[in-house]
Enzyme design. Sequence first.
Site, PDB file in Angstrom:
ATOM      1  N   ASP A 100      17.692 -40.619 -37.318  1.00 29.66           N
ATOM      2  CA  ASP A 100      16.373 -39.579 -36.610  1.00 29.66           C
ATOM      3  C   ASP A 100      15.851 -41.022 -36.118  1.00 29.66           C
ATOM      4  O   ASP A 100      15.980 -41.834 -36.836  1.00 29.66           O
ATOM      5  CB  ASP A 100      15.472 -39.259 -37.760  1.00 29.66           C
ATOM      6  CG  ASP A 100      14.991 -38.334 -36.455  1.00 29.66           C
ATOM      7  OD1 ASP A 100      14.780 -38.213 -36.046  1.00 29.66           O
ATOM      8  OD2 ASP A 100      14.037 -37.523 -37.877  1.00 29.66           O
ATOM      9  N   ASP A 101      16.089 -40.746 -34.658  1.00 31.28           N
ATOM     10  CA  ASP A 101      15.484 -41.997 -33.466  1.00 31.28           C
ATOM     11  C   ASP A 101      16.007 -42.595 -34.147  1.00 31.28           C
ATOM     12  O   ASP A 101      15.094 -44.407 -33.765  1.00 31.28           O
ATOM     13  CB  ASP A 101      13.741 -42.229 -34.063  1.00 31.28           C
ATOM     14  CG  ASP A 101      13.079 -40.533 -33.545  1.00 31.28           C
ATOM     15  OD1 ASP A 101      13.891 -39.352 -33.096  1.00 31.28           O
ATOM     16  OD2 ASP A 101      11.696 -41.065 -33.394  1.00 31.28           O
TER      17      ASP A 101
ATOM     18  N   CYS B 261      14.249 -34.753 -30.546  1.00 33.65           N
ATOM     19  CA  CYS B 261      15.503 -34.535 -31.721  1.00 33.65           C
ATOM     20  C   CYS B 261      15.715 -32.917 -31.025  1.00 33.65           C
ATOM     21  O   CYS B 261      16.890 -33.217 -31.331  1.00 33.65           O
ATOM     22  CB  CYS B 261      14.450 -34.209 -32.846  1.00 33.65           C
ATOM     23  SG  CYS B 261      13.424 -36.314 -33.217  1.00 33.65           S
TER      24      CYS B 261
ATOM     25  N   HIS C 264      17.233 -29.675 -36.944  1.00 32.45           N
ATOM     26  CA  HIS C 264      15.710 -29.470 -36.614  1.00 32.45           C
ATOM     27  C   HIS C 264      15.249 -28.145 -36.754  1.00 32.45           C
ATOM     28  O   HIS C 264      15.882 -27.806 -36.423  1.00 32.45           O
ATOM     29  CB  HIS C 264      15.201 -30.382 -35.164  1.00 32.45           C
ATOM     30  CG  HIS C 264      13.906 -30.018 -35.200  1.00 32.45           C
ATOM     31  ND1 HIS C 264      12.463 -29.559 -35.163  1.00 32.45           N
ATOM     32  CD2 HIS C 264      13.265 -31.359 -34.792  1.00 32.45           C
ATOM     33  CE1 HIS C 264      11.664 -30.138 -35.446  1.00 32.45           C
ATOM     34  NE2 HIS C 264      12.119 -31.916 -34.771  1.00 32.45           N
TER      35      HIS C 264
ATOM     36  N   ASP D 214      21.048 -39.452 -32.965  1.00 30.51           N
ATOM     37  CA  ASP D 214      20.416 -38.147 -32.651  1.00 30.51           C
ATOM     38  C   ASP D 214      19.703 -38.340 -31.208  1.00 30.51           C
ATOM     39  O   ASP D 214      20.275 -37.655 -30.212  1.00 30.51           O
ATOM     40  CB  ASP D 214      19.194 -37.508 -32.922  1.00 30.51           C
ATOM     41  CG  ASP D 214      18.010 -37.444 -32.904  1.00 30.51           C
ATOM     42  OD1 ASP D 214      17.586 -38.803 -33.401  1.00 30.51           O
ATOM     43  OD2 ASP D 214      17.033 -36.590 -33.698  1.00 30.51           O
ATOM     44  N   HIS D 215      18.618 -39.874 -30.699  1.00 35.06           N
ATOM     45  CA  HIS D 215      18.970 -40.593 -29.185  1.00 35.06           C
ATOM     46  C   HIS D 215      18.492 -42.196 -29.928  1.00 35.06           C
ATOM     47  O   HIS D 215      17.694 -41.921 -31.150  1.00 35.06           O
ATOM     48  CB  HIS D 215      17.551 -39.636 -28.705  1.00 35.06           C
ATOM     49  CG  HIS D 215      16.459 -39.127 -29.969  1.00 35.06           C
ATOM     50  ND1 HIS D 215      15.600 -40.590 -30.094  1.00 35.06           N
ATOM     51  CD2 HIS D 215      16.413 -37.916 -30.502  1.00 35.06           C
ATOM     52  CE1 HIS D 215      15.261 -39.436 -30.948  1.00 35.06           C
ATOM     53  NE2 HIS D 215      14.903 -38.168 -31.072  1.00 35.06           N
TER      54      HIS D 215
END
Length: 511
Positions: A35-36, A74, A128, A318-319
């Site tokens: 995540d992130d 997300c 998510h 995810d980004h």
Amino acid sequence: MQMSGKLFIIFFNFILLFCKAEYKTLRNVLFIVVDDLRPALGVYGDPNAYTPNIDRLASNSILFTHAYAQQALCGPSRNSFLTSRRPDTLHLYDFDGYWRENVGNFTTLPQYFKEHGYITYSVGKIFHNGSCSNWTDDYPYSWSQKPFHPSSQQYMNAPVCPDKFGHRKNLVCPVHVEFQPEQTLPDLQSLEEAKQFLRQQKNSINPYFLGVGFHKPHEPLKFPKNYLDFHPIENITIDYNTNKPYGLPTVAWNPWSDIRRRDDIADLNIEFPYGKVPMDWTKKIVQSYNAAVTYIDHLIGELLDEVDDNTIVAFIGDHGWSLGEHGEWSKFSNFDVATRVPFILRVPKRKPRVIKTPVELVDVFPTLVDLAKLSPTIPKCDTESPENLCTEGESLVKLISNEEFISTKFAFSQYPRPTEDPSFKPSSDKPNLKDIKFMGYTMVNHDYRYTEWVEFNNTSFLPNWDHLVGVELYNHEFDSTENINLANKPEMENVRKQLSEILRNQNDRTK
């Protein structure tokens, strides 16, 4: 009758052996989502990184140096790569709305493997959670059993960060695990669950598709305090521009409202929306972000020890996440630091390679299907009437297989805004669908990033290309960190026209 019983047993054993032989030809898949996570890894050249386990994975894998998420948020990003559809197709730019009910009964990546005999299981954060995955992580469509969520995740926003004022809701949050609620952390629980699943599958005749989603380094930056030892504050390097880019349209700015709400950042009284984080705090946040990544790297090392060399391993963020570049923080933008992600793909019996061609997360679904040699392969979508099973990306197997193959591919992303100027309410960073008035469509290759911010209809989900409110053009040859907007330079007019045509053709859904 006795003989018939013996014949039945022989026949049954023959069928069982046949099934085992058939399933043994199918490779297991471990799909890791962090995540992130920007490419803040040693193998990507980050000077502040310490990630020996992920670097070791990369040394035996296909390393994509320029992989991009379709939206730096997300929920939209995950639904996009799990269905291989872009946000405009899913009509999802926030956290509300389930594609199966609102748009179409699109097949997902784990669902496809499940339908081909795989045991599919989700641990941690793959979809998510919430209304954008029907409050079930798309179970039972995508998963063979109910997804696992760590119980300690409920304390994500609890005042558990110790500092001189007591326990607060801070951004920077190194902790002693034994003093945390339940004496654990979410990612520690997810690791143990994933390891238990893998050990159970060692004697199974069915192949598995295991999705493991780690929560950190998502804010708050909460991690075991000892990981700071790998990142002394005096060694933290800030070698990038922390000022707002020259010529940036106001609509492009994200005011990072999420971290402004954290107690320790709120104490700094930073002016909204363009005030800067002081340099000492910039270093402190960068230190904690990288310590959180080192923490996850350690857990991934333990996870990889449980899988054999015949397992396909796909590893992505995810980004991305801004760490003060351009004066911005968090995600919520179209800049390279927000959209670019690590993508590492270990394919058994394939030589390790570094691929610099831009690729997209919508490419992950068809690529894994092809690598697992499942049939049929995923067809391209008809933009007018997409089928339940199709992709808006493309399989990367040809790119992986052919060292001489050269692609001129662009990667496309987008981000919505409610207003032309940064606003706190409605949120410029996370606008609800009803508040979205503008959309920033962006594309990138090795030479340029080009973005058009246009009026957007939030009920027809269509852009109005005749109403431009901002344009960005960055030349990556001499400005790889995107600090000088060249869109209004007369000498760039021809380049801008060419890129505009490509961008609009890609995102014109009225055809």
